[in-house]
Design an enzyme around this catalytic site. Sequence first.
Site, PDB file in Angstrom:
ATOM      1  N   PHE A 158       0.529  -1.152   0.003  1.00  0.00           N
ATOM      2  CA  PHE A 158       0.062   0.072   0.023  1.00  0.00           C
ATOM      3  C   PHE A 158       0.994   1.218  -0.219  1.00  0.00           C
ATOM      4  CE2 PHE A 158       0.276   2.335   4.114  1.00  0.00           C
ATOM      5  CZ  PHE A 158       0.878   1.257   4.748  1.00  0.00           C
ATOM      6  N   LYS A 159       1.931   1.195   0.283  1.00  0.00           N
ATOM      7  CA  LYS A 159       2.858   2.308   0.522  1.00  0.00           C
ATOM      8  C   LYS A 159       3.048   3.178  -0.811  1.00  0.00           C
ATOM      9  CE  LYS A 159       5.145   1.075   4.750  1.00  0.00           C
ATOM     10  NZ  LYS A 159       4.649  -0.236   4.978  1.00  0.00           N
TER      11      LYS A 159
END
Length: 469
Positions: free
Chosen positions: A111-112
């Site tokens: 998700f980063k």
Amino acid sequence: MQYVSTRGSAPALDFEGVTLAGLASDGGLYVPAQWPRFSADEIRALRGLAYPDLAARIMAPFVAGSLTEDELLALTHKVYGDFGHAAVTPLVQLDQQHWLLELFHGPTLAFKDVALQLLGRLFETFLERRGERLTIVGATSGDTGSAAIQAVAGLDRVEIFMLHPKGRVSDVQRRQMTTVLSPNVHNLAIEGSFDDAQAHVKRMFTDGDVTATLNLGAVNSINWARLMAQVVYYFASALQLGAPDRTVAYSVPTGNFGDVFAGYVAAKMGLPIERLIVATNINDILHRALSSGDYSAGGVTATITPSMDIQVSSNFERLLFDAGGRDGGAMAEQMRAFEATKAMQLTNAQAEGASALFTSARADQTETARALQWAYRAAGQVIDPHTGVGLHAARALADNGTVPASVPLVTLATAHPAKFPDAVERAVGMRPALPARVGDLFGRAESFVEIAGDYAATRDYVLGHAGNA
Ligand SMILES: *Cc1c(COP(=O)(O)O)cnc(C)c1O
């Protein structure tokens, strides 16, 4: 929009200022001076927007004064047009109540990317405007390093030195960093542990020889712009599930309290969130803090969810500041005491403010593996272990009635299962394949230098190679 420090004495800055500063000069974290609010009608009007358009609408109040609406729209289209799924963060239904929000369709499968891809472009925009360059120095145990490298590779005004502990990151994680052969990317494999690498980085930020020659920048989740970008997918998913005419609950696998704090921001902006579940692994400082008010750091135990093996959650300070009445002087005092003793008790205001929205739960490795098995058998979904921690917590709090059965419960799927194939294979008996778009990762050439464990060797390498890109 102006931003103030959680510790009260750093100057207020605009969005451009906080993006380039990262940490505030008084050691605090920047938060917006006030939360922008959307009415139910304004939220209803966001239904049906494509992700890049929605992102620009949600972020517009936060960047006001630093980017025009057109500049912001151009950025969100460039960044989110490149993701591996047209919906950018698609929802997948598991059963009547449970959903997964897939946040791993960016270039490094965690998700980063959603925030760091945008942060790279924001750096470039603001540095261009100022005629400056930025040298990012960071240490990584895996996910942050690869996402940061992918986000800045090829940019003109940014270069990055990323330290990883030699031999202690997974093959997929290492290759996602070392196969990026851009001249502004420097990978350093350091002898020693992640903590040793992290200590070198911290020392560089206070080393006069380094700061006199380089404009140093940071990419960890203390940077406000990262949290801002993560607010968007709470809106995107809740809108699809019926908001603002229906409440939605979230379970968030948590380490540094960044992703779940973005959910708190969405609620402050008016999104009707029923509950935010803070899901931790056995490194459960946040679970203890939220369930009993005791925020005390112990040792870190290695788990199958390494991105959540964290002792101190930097972004928790943002919640304590906001929920506790925004008293920067008191917050500075509280954090000074915590830094000295590694323990603190939440005040009544902080504990009450937090419990209005947050509930916490922890998952041990057996419970995490069982969550992977349930997702596979009940819904045919292969999920990663970090997501498994979140799903375990979601199911436990739905089963005990904390989240009513009528409320959709969304677990944030923070990584693609192929990033952690060994743990997934042990739990469900099948080895997840890398998606086609990164499928040749093991066929590509790698580039990194090996550096001895001492600080001087690391600093000398950075000073000797910076600015040559
Ligand atoms: C970074 C990370 C987390 C933790 O996110 P925070 O914002 O630090 O709470 C969870 N899962 C994965 C896969 C990660 O990479």
